[in-house]
Design a protein around this motif. Structure first.
Motif, PDB file in Angstrom:
ATOM      1  N   GLU A 224       0.851  -0.905  -0.051  1.00  0.00           N
ATOM      2  CA  GLU A 224      -0.007  -0.087   0.012  1.00  0.00           C
ATOM      3  C   GLU A 224       0.847   1.027   0.126  1.00  0.00           C
ATOM      4  OE1 GLU A 224      -2.494  -0.855   3.388  1.00  0.00           O
ATOM      5  OE2 GLU A 224      -3.632  -2.371   2.331  1.00  0.00           O
ATOM      6  N   CYS A 225       2.040   1.214   0.598  1.00  0.00           N
ATOM      7  CA  CYS A 225       2.957   2.412   0.541  1.00  0.00           C
ATOM      8  C   CYS A 225       3.683   2.641  -0.844  1.00  0.00           C
ATOM      9  CB  CYS A 225       4.137   2.039   1.702  1.00  0.00           C
ATOM     10  SG  CYS A 225       5.507   3.238   1.525  1.00  0.00           S
ATOM     11  N   LEU A 226       3.883   1.369  -1.370  1.00  0.00           N
ATOM     12  CA  LEU A 226       4.047   1.574  -2.795  1.00  0.00           C
ATOM     13  C   LEU A 226       3.131   1.954  -3.966  1.00  0.00           C
ATOM     14  CD1 LEU A 226       6.114  -1.580  -3.017  1.00  0.00           C
ATOM     15  CD2 LEU A 226       7.229   0.351  -3.213  1.00  0.00           C
ATOM     16  N   ALA A 227       1.784   1.584  -3.667  1.00  0.00           N
ATOM     17  CA  ALA A 227       0.634   2.103  -4.212  1.00  0.00           C
ATOM     18  C   ALA A 227       0.642   3.731  -4.250  1.00  0.00           C
ATOM     19  CB  ALA A 227      -0.428   1.354  -4.120  1.00  0.00           C
TER      20      ALA A 227
ATOM     21  N   ALA B 212       8.097 -12.990  12.962  1.00  0.00           N
ATOM     22  CA  ALA B 212       8.293 -12.791  14.405  1.00  0.00           C
ATOM     23  C   ALA B 212       9.644 -12.959  15.085  1.00  0.00           C
ATOM     24  CB  ALA B 212       7.178 -13.396  15.042  1.00  0.00           C
ATOM     25  N   ASP B 213      10.412 -14.040  14.079  1.00  0.00           N
ATOM     26  CA  ASP B 213      11.752 -14.298  14.544  1.00  0.00           C
ATOM     27  C   ASP B 213      12.656 -13.145  14.582  1.00  0.00           C
ATOM     28  OD1 ASP B 213      10.932 -16.566  15.740  1.00  0.00           O
ATOM     29  OD2 ASP B 213      11.029 -17.538  13.628  1.00  0.00           O
ATOM     30  N   LEU B 214      12.439 -11.880  13.475  1.00  0.00           N
ATOM     31  CA  LEU B 214      13.181 -10.894  13.422  1.00  0.00           C
ATOM     32  C   LEU B 214      12.865  -9.568  14.437  1.00  0.00           C
ATOM     33  CD1 LEU B 214      13.566 -10.731   9.659  1.00  0.00           C
ATOM     34  CD2 LEU B 214      15.329 -11.547  11.110  1.00  0.00           C
ATOM     35  N   PRO B 215      13.735  -9.262  14.941  1.00  0.00           N
ATOM     36  CA  PRO B 215      13.430  -7.947  15.782  1.00  0.00           C
ATOM     37  C   PRO B 215      12.688  -7.075  15.403  1.00  0.00           C
ATOM     38  CG  PRO B 215      15.738  -8.489  15.929  1.00  0.00           C
ATOM     39  CD  PRO B 215      15.367  -9.375  14.949  1.00  0.00           C
ATOM     40  N   LEU B 216      12.063  -6.217  15.773  1.00  0.00           N
ATOM     41  CA  LEU B 216      10.948  -5.165  15.308  1.00  0.00           C
ATOM     42  C   LEU B 216      11.651  -4.152  14.466  1.00  0.00           C
ATOM     43  CD1 LEU B 216       7.951  -3.671  14.925  1.00  0.00           C
ATOM     44  CD2 LEU B 216       8.839  -2.291  16.791  1.00  0.00           C
ATOM     45  N   GLY B 217      11.381  -3.961  13.114  1.00  0.00           N
ATOM     46  CA  GLY B 217      12.085  -3.085  12.209  1.00  0.00           C
ATOM     47  C   GLY B 217      13.282  -3.694  11.383  1.00  0.00           C
ATOM     48  N   VAL B 218      13.580  -4.964  11.608  1.00  0.00           N
ATOM     49  CA  VAL B 218      14.837  -5.599  10.589  1.00  0.00           C
ATOM     50  C   VAL B 218      14.355  -6.057   9.392  1.00  0.00           C
ATOM     51  CG1 VAL B 218      16.404  -7.473  10.635  1.00  0.00           C
ATOM     52  CG2 VAL B 218      16.235  -6.081  12.781  1.00  0.00           C
TER      53      VAL B 218
ATOM     54  N   ARG C 119      11.265 -10.448   4.358  1.00  0.00           N
ATOM     55  CA  ARG C 119      10.653 -10.392   5.668  1.00  0.00           C
ATOM     56  C   ARG C 119      10.919  -9.141   6.442  1.00  0.00           C
ATOM     57  NH1 ARG C 119      10.340 -15.948   7.137  1.00  0.00           N
ATOM     58  NH2 ARG C 119      11.306 -17.342   5.394  1.00  0.00           N
ATOM     59  N   VAL C 120       9.823  -8.601   7.122  1.00  0.00           N
ATOM     60  CA  VAL C 120       9.814  -7.587   7.838  1.00  0.00           C
ATOM     61  C   VAL C 120       9.663  -7.860   9.128  1.00  0.00           C
ATOM     62  CG1 VAL C 120       8.861  -5.245   8.188  1.00  0.00           C
ATOM     63  CG2 VAL C 120       8.988  -6.079   6.013  1.00  0.00           C
ATOM     64  N   GLY C 121      10.668  -7.688  10.303  1.00  0.00           N
ATOM     65  CA  GLY C 121      10.657  -7.961  11.588  1.00  0.00           C
ATOM     66  C   GLY C 121       9.484  -7.237  12.338  1.00  0.00           C
ATOM     67  N   ILE C 122       8.817  -8.095  13.078  1.00  0.00           N
ATOM     68  CA  ILE C 122       7.670  -7.423  13.884  1.00  0.00           C
ATOM     69  C   ILE C 122       8.069  -7.621  15.283  1.00  0.00           C
ATOM     70  CG2 ILE C 122       6.043  -7.752  12.086  1.00  0.00           C
ATOM     71  CD1 ILE C 122       4.770 -10.306  13.438  1.00  0.00           C
ATOM     72  N   GLY C 123       9.014  -8.497  15.764  1.00  0.00           N
ATOM     73  CA  GLY C 123       9.451  -8.761  16.964  1.00  0.00           C
ATOM     74  C   GLY C 123       8.627  -9.839  17.718  1.00  0.00           C
ATOM     75  N   ARG C 124       8.959  -9.892  18.831  1.00  0.00           N
ATOM     76  CA  ARG C 124       8.092 -10.987  19.719  1.00  0.00           C
ATOM     77  C   ARG C 124       8.404 -10.817  21.142  1.00  0.00           C
ATOM     78  NH1 ARG C 124       8.769 -17.087  19.554  1.00  0.00           N
ATOM     79  NH2 ARG C 124       9.344 -17.010  17.450  1.00  0.00           N
TER      80      ARG C 124
ATOM     81  N   VAL D  98       8.471   0.044   7.295  1.00  0.00           N
ATOM     82  CA  VAL D  98       7.482  -0.227   5.968  1.00  0.00           C
ATOM     83  C   VAL D  98       7.949   0.829   5.012  1.00  0.00           C
ATOM     84  CG1 VAL D  98       5.023   0.499   5.082  1.00  0.00           C
ATOM     85  CG2 VAL D  98       5.269  -0.742   7.196  1.00  0.00           C
ATOM     86  N   GLU D  99       8.132   1.995   5.171  1.00  0.00           N
ATOM     87  CA  GLU D  99       8.805   3.119   4.148  1.00  0.00           C
ATOM     88  C   GLU D  99      10.059   2.576   3.708  1.00  0.00           C
ATOM     89  OE1 GLU D  99       7.659   5.568   2.874  1.00  0.00           O
ATOM     90  OE2 GLU D  99       5.809   5.985   4.150  1.00  0.00           O
ATOM     91  N   ARG D 100      11.105   1.902   4.711  1.00  0.00           N
ATOM     92  CA  ARG D 100      12.156   1.463   3.889  1.00  0.00           C
ATOM     93  C   ARG D 100      12.022   0.037   3.392  1.00  0.00           C
ATOM     94  NH1 ARG D 100      17.867   1.774   5.183  1.00  0.00           N
ATOM     95  NH2 ARG D 100      18.974   0.076   5.396  1.00  0.00           N
ATOM     96  N   ALA D 101      11.098  -0.667   3.616  1.00  0.00           N
ATOM     97  CA  ALA D 101      10.961  -1.990   2.989  1.00  0.00           C
ATOM     98  C   ALA D 101      10.422  -1.645   1.324  1.00  0.00           C
ATOM     99  CB  ALA D 101       9.705  -2.623   3.627  1.00  0.00           C
ATOM    100  N   ALA D 102       9.446  -0.325   1.330  1.00  0.00           N
ATOM    101  CA  ALA D 102       9.099  -0.044  -0.013  1.00  0.00           C
ATOM    102  C   ALA D 102      10.342   0.389  -0.929  1.00  0.00           C
ATOM    103  CB  ALA D 102       7.982   0.905   0.238  1.00  0.00           C
ATOM    104  N   SER D 103      11.316   1.158  -0.066  1.00  0.00           N
ATOM    105  CA  SER D 103      12.365   1.495  -0.797  1.00  0.00           C
ATOM    106  C   SER D 103      13.295   0.459  -1.382  1.00  0.00           C
ATOM    107  CB  SER D 103      13.152   2.562   0.005  1.00  0.00           C
ATOM    108  OG  SER D 103      12.719   3.883   0.204  1.00  0.00           O
ATOM    109  N   GLN D 104      13.307  -0.719  -0.300  1.00  0.00           N
ATOM    110  CA  GLN D 104      14.146  -1.782  -0.793  1.00  0.00           C
ATOM    111  C   GLN D 104      13.405  -2.588  -2.094  1.00  0.00           C
ATOM    112  OE1 GLN D 104      14.581  -4.927   2.282  1.00  0.00           O
ATOM    113  NE2 GLN D 104      16.625  -5.297   1.328  1.00  0.00           N
ATOM    114  N   VAL D 105      12.091  -2.509  -2.100  1.00  0.00           N
ATOM    115  CA  VAL D 105      11.498  -3.171  -3.408  1.00  0.00           C
ATOM    116  C   VAL D 105      11.697  -2.498  -4.754  1.00  0.00           C
ATOM    117  CG1 VAL D 105       9.191  -3.586  -4.352  1.00  0.00           C
ATOM    118  CG2 VAL D 105       9.417  -4.065  -1.808  1.00  0.00           C
TER     119      VAL D 105
END
Length: 203
Positions: free
Chosen positions: A30-33, A97-103, A134-139, A167-174
């Motif tokens: 949705e950010c990319l859109a 969930a196995d990645l820290p939040l934001g990784v 994969r986008v880290g959401i932490g646990r 989310v913004e950084r992931a969109a830039s990575q795409v």
């Protein structure tokens, strides 16, 4: 002309799941859109929301499966077939969930790692040879492997600051993946987002 691309963000449809951790893949597409000025349309044939997209001179599609997470492969596989997208032009975005939040962790292929959405896609396609971000959401500390309640929860206010940046950084990575390829996108963007010092231990 190059083959079309397909960027599929995974999540669950419906207002009750909007903005939950499990839906961060939806948030990235949705950010990319928004960035690309794309309009969404629901396709009953594909069981997905689709947005026609053009970036860096390349044409393709953004996809949000409406099948619920565990059946994501039905929609992604149908879209690949219908638009004749090769696996080399597919990128799937999921929560982890196995990645820290934001990784962020982009890979050109690999295992599902226990993610049911990826498992469904790999089963439908009969292959693991497609890129996944994969986008880290932490646990929560000490949380058991059963994560249903956690992934379906919403981010706390301090976490949301980090999640929004991810989310913004992931969109830039795409965008980098499309413009320069998977290796460049991995080198430039894999890892944690910058976060305010007060939130170093947020997750």
């Amino acid at each position: 002309m190059d083959a079309p691309f397909l960027v599929a963000g995974l999540g669950n449809p419906g207002a009750e799941y909007a903005q939950t951790r499990h839906n961060i893949g939806f948030q990235v597409v949705e950010c990319l859109a928004r960035r690309w000025g794309c309009g969404w349309e629901e396709s009953r044939r594909l069981r997905a929301r689709m947005a026609r997209a053009v970036f860096a001179g390349q044409r393709g599609w953004l996809c949000e499966p409406l099948t619920y997470m565990n059946l994501s492969g039905e929609a992604v596989g149908a879209a690949l077939d219908y638009y004749q997208v090769p696996l080399t032009r597919l990128l799937v975005i999921v929560d982890d969930a196995d990645l820290p939040l934001g990784v962020l962790r982009l890979r050109p292929e690999g295992s599902a790692g226990g993610h049911h959405g990826l498992e469904s896609i790999q089963s439908r396609l009969g292959s693991t040879a497609f890129a996944r971000l994969r986008v880290g959401i932490g646990r929560q500390a000490g949380q058991p492997r059963e994560l249903a309640s956690h992934v379906l929860s919403r981010f706390a206010a301090d976490e949301k600051v980090v999640a929004d940046k991810a989310v913004e950084r992931a969109a830039s990575q795409v965008e980098c993946w499309l413009a320069h390829g998977v290796q460049s996108a991995m080198n430039q963007f894999n890892g944690p987002v910058e976060r305010p010092s007060s939130q170093e231990n947020a997750e």
